[in-house]
Design an enzyme around this catalytic site. Structure first.
Site, PDB file in Angstrom:
ATOM      1  N   CYS A 109      43.678  39.851  39.188  1.00 37.44           N
ATOM      2  CA  CYS A 109      44.303  41.054  39.756  1.00 37.44           C
ATOM      3  C   CYS A 109      45.662  40.705  40.368  1.00 37.44           C
ATOM      4  O   CYS A 109      45.738  39.990  41.373  1.00 37.44           O
ATOM      5  CB  CYS A 109      43.377  41.669  40.802  1.00 37.44           C
ATOM      6  SG  CYS A 109      44.100  43.056  41.700  1.00 37.44           S
ATOM      7  N   CYS A 112      46.008  41.930  43.966  1.00 36.05           N
ATOM      8  CA  CYS A 112      45.286  41.076  44.923  1.00 36.05           C
ATOM      9  C   CYS A 112      46.122  39.850  45.278  1.00 36.05           C
ATOM     10  O   CYS A 112      46.187  39.440  46.446  1.00 36.05           O
ATOM     11  CB  CYS A 112      43.946  40.647  44.333  1.00 36.05           C
ATOM     12  SG  CYS A 112      42.830  42.005  43.916  1.00 36.05           S
TER      13      CYS A 112
END
Length: 218
Positions: A109, A112
């Site tokens: 991600c 993230c």
């Protein structure tokens, strides 16, 4: 008459002298060994650079592999990474009345990863908060039961109050996390044993239908 011209040409053009003779050079055993060493050194000099470059390449690869991944970095003793449902529930119980901030993340991600450095700084600025990281791909059944469908996703827990708040957040909206910490991290007395995640049973035998999580925007 022809004989006279022939005699004159022979006198005028003497035959070429032979090249001077040089005595043969005798090579001593010591000079022969020295010559062999020089030849061997020249050969090694020609073959050494590729071997040295190969060594440097291997060394560079090993160094890169030994560096921790971004999600493996630790901001302090109040930051832990859990790998199972049992570890998650145990961490919530051990936290007692502390405010617990849980991030559900994916190693793939991008949002993230972009958020992580700022999150680590916030963890260091709030040593009384327990920060738990949960890898979505390692804990898909638990994450689905907790309705984690977008990454990064955050839960806030506190003692017997259980789950206080949950939301998705990106780097551009990081102030949302700070506001939640300011609201929920207030001094309070003990209010009983922790109830974990409330009414959600994380150990159900039949997990819900699996769907890949989505990465939130930065």
């Amino acid at each position: 008459m022809a004989n006279a011209y022939l005699r004159l040409s022979l006198v005028a053009s003497p035959p070429p002298s032979p090249p001077p003779l040089h005595p043969p050079v005798l090579e001593s055993p010591r000079s022969r060994v020295s010559h062999q060493r020089r030849h061997r050194a020249a050969s090694e000099a020609l073959t050494f650079p590729p071997r040295r470059l190969d060594h440097l390449k291997v060394h560079a690869v090993v160094t890169e592999d030994e560096r921790p991944k971004w999600w493996e970095k630790n901001a302090g003793p109040n930051m832990i990474n859990v790998h199972s449902t049992e570890e998650f529930i145990h961490a919530l119980k051990e936290a007692g009345d502390k405010l617990v901030l849980v991030e559900f993340y994916g190693t793939w991600c991008a949002s993230c990863r972009a958020l992580f450095p700022k999150l680590c700084k916030t963890v260091q600025e709030n040593p009384d908060i327990l920060f738990i990281m949960v890898n979505f791909d390692e804990n898909k059944p638990m994450c689905k039961r907790l309705n984690v469908r977008v990454l990064p996703y955050f839960h806030f827990y506190r003692g017997a109050d259980g789950l206080l708040e949950s939301f998705s957040c990106s780097l551009a909206k990081f102030q949302k996390i700070k506001d939640a910490i300011a609201i929920h991290n207030t001094n309070r007395c003990s209010i009983g044993p922790p109830i974990g995640v409330g009414d959600v049973n994380l150990f159900e035998s039949s997990p819900p239908q699996q769907q890949p999580a989505e990465a939130g925007s930065r």
